[in-house]
Design an enzyme around this catalytic site. Structure first.
Site, PDB file in Angstrom:
ATOM      1  N   HIS A  65       0.860  -1.181   0.000  1.00 16.94           N
ATOM      2  CA  HIS A  65       0.000   0.000   0.000  1.00 16.94           C
ATOM      3  C   HIS A  65       0.900   1.236   0.000  1.00 16.94           C
ATOM      4  CE1 HIS A  65      -3.809  -2.219   0.720  1.00 16.94           C
ATOM      5  NE2 HIS A  65      -2.983  -3.096   1.284  1.00 16.94           N
ATOM      6  N   GLY A  71      -7.858   2.884   7.427  1.00 15.17           N
ATOM      7  CA  GLY A  71      -9.076   3.682   7.449  1.00 15.17           C
ATOM      8  C   GLY A  71     -10.285   2.927   7.949  1.00 15.17           C
ATOM      9  N   ASP A 285       2.577  -6.727   2.306  1.00 11.53           N
ATOM     10  CA  ASP A 285       1.434  -5.878   2.665  1.00 11.53           C
ATOM     11  C   ASP A 285       1.935  -4.575   3.285  1.00 11.53           C
ATOM     12  OD1 ASP A 285      -1.219  -5.201   2.659  1.00 11.53           O
ATOM     13  OD2 ASP A 285      -1.857  -6.669   4.143  1.00 11.53           O
TER      14      ASP A 285
END
Length: 388
Positions: A65, A71, A285
């Site tokens: 990311h 979020g 990740d």
């Protein structure tokens, strides 16, 4: 153009080649030999003698990311943009960015701009189009157009299934997306795969297994990640990889492997179960939020992924008795093959000069990306624009 000679490197290409010398011109490996190079005295070169240290390909992190993830617990839990040194310092010389849960406030345009930024700062970067949800978030109006017209876009991802945060896609919707990315891949020579986020849902990989068995689409189009997040899911993934697709193991931070397997344990199990290791990859990740939800979908705790877990996984796997030649392709060559990045993932003439030096403890001491040293003797040489 910078010219480097790397001498006395114990080369893993990722196959073990033994002691070799490399000639690096610009961004490419131009020659490899067991003999010393005889260059004209007029040619300015920098000679690095590794004195038998291991030299391996730069890692390819196909799931990161790069604009920040998260979020899921409010706007304050959005992870910030990941700086380049978080990747290169951890041995990652090629990264593929993506959107996850938040494909609303974050966009493909934003993702592309970060790809270009990382390239300007000196590493190789690409991205997936879309995100968790259907219809996909795109820039050109469809995934096929994004892949065909936008050079850095290589496929669709991370598209969520078996997860309470997904859009609960139907089989037909998945097949339609898989067809789009496959055809776009044929047109462009790009990866042309759909990279699936797997949650903890009871259906596991059933949609992908059905797609492989019931359609004409090649198995390689269906690429599942986070397959080690729980043990039943990993067992299902072990059966799926036998059908011809690639599976991606996540190098979770310490303490986030339960109730599944750590990346190192997953690799050891794959070897024990005699799986086709050439179709297994590992990603970090990095920058992604690592939420832990209870059975009601309520957030229990949160962390975020880091590229450094790839190096930690490498060392942990070796400590379990796995050979370097078995684990290394999962971080390099296998990923390059899946993504159709022909100049990446291996140490060979005409390949990009993306190199990592491992010390005696198999820690990352030096990193070269596209022929430039980003890390030397454990210290960063190149940092991002706002890291100076």
């Amino acid at each position: 153009m910078s010219i480097f000679i790397i001498k006395n490197a114990d080369v893993y290409s990722p196959q073990h080649l033994g002691i070799m010398n490399l000639l690096i011109c610009g961004s490419k490996i131009t020659e490899m030999s067991r003999e010393d190079f005889q260059l004209s005295a007029n040619i300015q070169t920098e000679v690095i003698d590794l004195q038998g240290q291991k030299l391996v390909p730069g890692f390819i992190d196909a799931h990161a990311h790069i604009t920040g993830g998260g979020g899921e617990a409010g706007f304050a839990t959005q992870v910030p943009t990941v700086p380049i040194s978080d990747f290169t310092g951890a041995g990652v010389t090629t990264v593929v960015g993506l959107l996850g849960t938040d494909d609303t406030t974050r966009s493909i345009g934003n993702l592309l701009s970060r790809v270009y930024g990382l390239r300007e700062e000196g590493m190789s970067a690409y991205c997936w189009t879309g995100g968790y949800h259907y219809p996909l978030t795109t820039l050109m109006g469809s995934a096929k157009k994004d892949i065909v017209y936008l050079e850095p876009v290589i496929g669709i991802g991370e598209f969520a299934i078996s997860d309470h945060r997904s859009s609960q896609p139907t089989f037909d919707e998945i097949i339609r997306l898989a067809s789009e990315t496959h055809v776009a891949g044929l047109m462009t020579g790009k990866a042309g795969v759909i990279h699936f986020h797997l949650g903890d849902g009871e259906r596991k990989l059933a949609l992908l297994e059905r797609a492989i068995k019931e359609t004409e689409l090649p198995a390689r189009v269906f690429n599942a990640t986070h397959v080690n997040r729980n043990k039943p899911l990993f067992d299902h993934a072990c059966e799926l990889v036998k059908l011809g697709c690639y599976i991606d193991i996540t190098a979770f931070p310490e303490g986030f492997s339960d109730p599944g397997w750590s990346a190192a344990e997953s690799v050891a199990l794959a070897i024990e179960r005699d799986l086709p290791l050439e179709r297994i990859t590992i990603s970090s990740d990095g920058g992604g939020c690592m939420p832990d939800f209870d059975s009601c979908g309520e957030l229990v705790r949160m962390d975020f992924g880091r590229a450094e877990t790839l190096g930690e996984t490498l060392r942990e796997t070796l400590s379990l008795g796995v050979r370097l030649e078995q684990i290394l392709p999962m971080l390099t060559e296998n990923v390059a093959n899946l993504l159709r990045l022909s100049s990446k993932g291996r140490i060979a003439v005409d390949c990009d000069a993306d190199l990592v030096v491992l010390n005696e403890q198999n820690e990352i001491s030096d990193v070269m990306a596209l022929g430039q040293w980003h890390k030397r003797k454990q210290k960063m040489c190149i940092k991002g624009t706002f890291e100076q």
